[in-house]
Design an enzyme around this catalytic site. Sequence first.
Site, PDB file in Angstrom:
ATOM      1  N   ARG A  36       0.835  -1.208   0.000  1.00  0.00           N
ATOM      2  CA  ARG A  36       0.000   0.000   0.000  1.00  0.00           C
ATOM      3  C   ARG A  36       0.865   1.251   0.000  1.00  0.00           C
ATOM      4  NH1 ARG A  36       2.429   2.141   3.164  1.00  0.00           N
ATOM      5  NH2 ARG A  36       2.427   2.096   5.430  1.00  0.00           N
ATOM      6  N   GLU A  58       0.116  10.110   8.497  1.00  0.00           N
ATOM      7  CA  GLU A  58       1.265   9.293   8.901  1.00  0.00           C
ATOM      8  C   GLU A  58       1.418   9.263  10.417  1.00  0.00           C
ATOM      9  OE1 GLU A  58       2.256   6.892   6.979  1.00  0.00           O
ATOM     10  OE2 GLU A  58       2.765   8.355   5.440  1.00  0.00           O
ATOM     11  N   HIS A  59       1.643   8.078  10.937  1.00  0.00           N
ATOM     12  CA  HIS A  59       1.846   7.861  12.375  1.00  0.00           C
ATOM     13  C   HIS A  59       0.652   8.345  13.188  1.00  0.00           C
ATOM     14  CE1 HIS A  59       5.963   6.325  12.472  1.00  0.00           C
ATOM     15  NE2 HIS A  59       6.205   7.121  11.447  1.00  0.00           N
ATOM     16  N   ASP A 111      -2.355   6.244  12.936  1.00  0.00           N
ATOM     17  CA  ASP A 111      -3.279   5.100  13.075  1.00  0.00           C
ATOM     18  C   ASP A 111      -3.223   4.515  14.481  1.00  0.00           C
ATOM     19  OD1 ASP A 111      -0.715   4.059  12.542  1.00  0.00           O
ATOM     20  OD2 ASP A 111      -1.435   2.451  11.241  1.00  0.00           O
ATOM     21  N   GLY A 153       8.510   1.214   3.328  1.00  0.00           N
ATOM     22  CA  GLY A 153       7.315   2.015   3.570  1.00  0.00           C
ATOM     23  C   GLY A 153       6.142   1.686   2.671  1.00  0.00           C
ATOM     24  N   SER A 161       4.740  -1.353   2.839  1.00  0.00           N
ATOM     25  CA  SER A 161       4.042  -2.417   3.553  1.00  0.00           C
ATOM     26  C   SER A 161       4.231  -3.809   2.999  1.00  0.00           C
ATOM     27  CB  SER A 161       2.544  -2.138   3.570  1.00  0.00           C
ATOM     28  OG  SER A 161       2.274  -1.340   4.614  1.00  0.00           O
ATOM     29  N   ASP A 213      -1.927  -0.582   7.435  1.00  0.00           N
ATOM     30  CA  ASP A 213      -1.385  -1.364   6.328  1.00  0.00           C
ATOM     31  C   ASP A 213      -2.238  -2.589   6.057  1.00  0.00           C
ATOM     32  OD1 ASP A 213       0.475   0.485   6.871  1.00  0.00           O
ATOM     33  OD2 ASP A 213       2.023  -0.903   7.531  1.00  0.00           O
ATOM     34  N   TYR A 221       9.858   3.909  16.183  1.00  0.00           N
ATOM     35  CA  TYR A 221       8.415   3.637  16.098  1.00  0.00           C
ATOM     36  C   TYR A 221       7.765   3.435  17.473  1.00  0.00           C
ATOM     37  CZ  TYR A 221       4.102   2.105  13.913  1.00  0.00           C
ATOM     38  OH  TYR A 221       2.785   2.023  13.515  1.00  0.00           O
TER      39      TYR A 221
HETATM   40  P1  NG1 Z   1       5.252   0.902   7.319  1.00  0.00           P
HETATM   41  O1  NG1 Z   1       6.544   1.168   7.924  1.00  0.00           O
HETATM   42  O2  NG1 Z   1       5.059   1.552   6.035  1.00  0.00           O
HETATM   43  O3  NG1 Z   1       4.945  -0.546   7.257  1.00  0.00           O
HETATM   44  C1  NG1 Z   1       4.161   1.707   9.666  1.00  0.00           C
HETATM   45  C2  NG1 Z   1       3.021   1.010  10.379  1.00  0.00           C
HETATM   46  C3  NG1 Z   1       1.668   1.679  10.078  1.00  0.00           C
HETATM   47  C4  NG1 Z   1       1.737   3.167  10.334  1.00  0.00           C
HETATM   48  C5  NG1 Z   1       2.945   3.748   9.583  1.00  0.00           C
HETATM   49  C6  NG1 Z   1       3.144   5.214   9.847  1.00  0.00           C
HETATM   50  C7  NG1 Z   1       3.536  -1.370  10.510  1.00  0.00           C
HETATM   51  C8  NG1 Z   1       3.222  -2.718  10.000  1.00  0.00           C
HETATM   52  N1  NG1 Z   1       2.910  -0.366   9.938  1.00  0.00           N
HETATM   53  O4  NG1 Z   1       4.080   1.531   8.268  1.00  0.00           O
HETATM   54  O5  NG1 Z   1       0.665   1.079  10.868  1.00  0.00           O
HETATM   55  O6  NG1 Z   1       1.776   3.471  11.694  1.00  0.00           O
HETATM   56  O7  NG1 Z   1       4.150   3.091   9.950  1.00  0.00           O
HETATM   57  O8  NG1 Z   1       2.032   5.925   9.427  1.00  0.00           O
HETATM   58  O9  NG1 Z   1       4.321  -1.220  11.427  1.00  0.00           O
END
Ligand code: NG1
Length: 534
Positions: free
Chosen positions: A54, A60-61, A63, A186, A188, A235, A287
């Site tokens: 996706r 961003e950040h 959810d 990023g 997913s 994601d 994170y």
């Molecule tokens: P990425 O790093 O793109 O998989 C992560 C989190 C999301 C969301 C974003 C920031 C996982 C699986 N996904 O995405 O839920 O918090 O960072 O918006 O960790």
Amino acid sequence: METQFLIPIYTSMTQLLADLGSTADHTARWNQLSDEFERRFGRKPSHIVRAPGRVNLIGEHIDYALFGVLPSAIDRDILLACAPRDSSGHPYGAVTALNLDQRYPPLSFSPIRNALVGSGLSENEADIADVGDWHLDIDHKVLHWESYIKAGYYGVLKDFFSPETCCRYPVPVDLLVSGTVPAGSGLSSSAAMVVASTLGFLAVNNKLKGVTKRMVVEMAMENEKRVGVNSGGMDQAASVMSTPDSALYVTFYPNLAAYPAALPQGTLVLANSCVTSEKAVHASTRYNLRVVETLAAARILSRHLGIEVGPRDRLTLREVVGRFGGEPADGWPQDSAELRVSLERIMEHIGELRPASAQVDGQEGVTLETMIEWSGLSDEDFKDVYLNWVNAEATHFQLYRRAKHVLSEALRVLRYRDICLANNGNVSDAVLWELGKLMNESQTSCCVDYDCSCPELDELTQICRDAGAYGSRLTGAGWGGFTVSLVAEDKVSQFIEKLRRTYGPFTKLNDEEAAEVIFATKPSTGACVYVVNE
Ligand code: NG1
């Protein structure tokens, strides 16, 4: 609403490819995977599962603070072909997993009940009537593709093969994976892998009947936490519930819900900063620390606003905004203005999360001791509620800047969604510039207040704007990985050419290499299962 629909199960490849809006490439890949499975395992797969990666357009950040986000599935995906194996001579549930990509080594493992770990007994030898939960050795420190396959499997074992369910014995399985989602960037790939694994193990065990998209998203969210990142659900929701040509407005409070919003006619171009984002490796300082900072900010803000929070409650910022605005227990209607109004009002109070010394020396973070004192909790309660369940480290916790990003980003998502809904896919140039502006503001906020960008992402997004994008921002967790830019349809090739000439890491790439790091994408449809006919 998308959540209530069943996972699409196809028996006709023609229909499936038509629904994918498919290209010749897709068709070739599905056929190649099926042939390769037969060559390696001596029989046809029983199922092929597709789970897309996706892109997040905006949000961003937020959810994990339970605010709505606007991702969409992309046309790059994980395909997983699988078939049950004859159980004679194999432990229950034994897995052989191969990947077409040579970088991912073959796997072979068997799940075992916790009670049997170290007993020397296998599932076949023990009476498992009441031996409880499953054990699968998932390494949290170094993430292999194995971790994601196991994470998906674990959820299926837990929910469908517990002592409480009538089914105790998962079948042995062979599986073969082919992926086109760039890893660790990023887009997913991890969620796509977990969703594919979850659906694959459900399919071979004949457990797909009645399984809704919501069930799979919730399972995949829980499964992904098992690999050590306390992620939100964006994601997994995007990979499972997206619909073509639309962004998916996904909300998490009071319940998971998803609504398609038709995207404008601009094209999304994804470009990789070529910095690998090691999300799991740095989870404790990036994170997971952000998860803790936003939760602590929520408690302290509630205290300041006179909102009562039980000592053991871990309220999110979304819940604080709801309580502040008098939201009913079943939530505000999705299209009402109340969330926006409450967000705007609460933004006026976030200065309370700044230490007084910030005025003097510019240090906006607070020490653990100050954070605990501000929370009004005892040392023990604070640590139990906010720190002991997650691995997070910092000398100063950035409560003000994190809350500022989250609340302002939540507002940007609402504006972006409203613009998409108001224009229903047909928009003027002016509207595209408006969307682009929101994306640029989001990038600035990620960089300045959330510290989740990096110099390369800042440089690349600026190059994208200079090359004519309406807007450009990092997508996903950040600290590296891809950017997403909104570009006029008729300018895509010249835009890509400009990037290739300007961004350092792209300048030496040949066409084939460049196509892996810069490409236009179409909002695609969510995960599905194909039942292979003999
Ligand atoms: P990425 O790093 O793109 O998989 C992560 C989190 C999301 C969301 C974003 C920031 C996982 C699986 N996904 O995405 O839920 O918090 O960072 O918006 O960790």
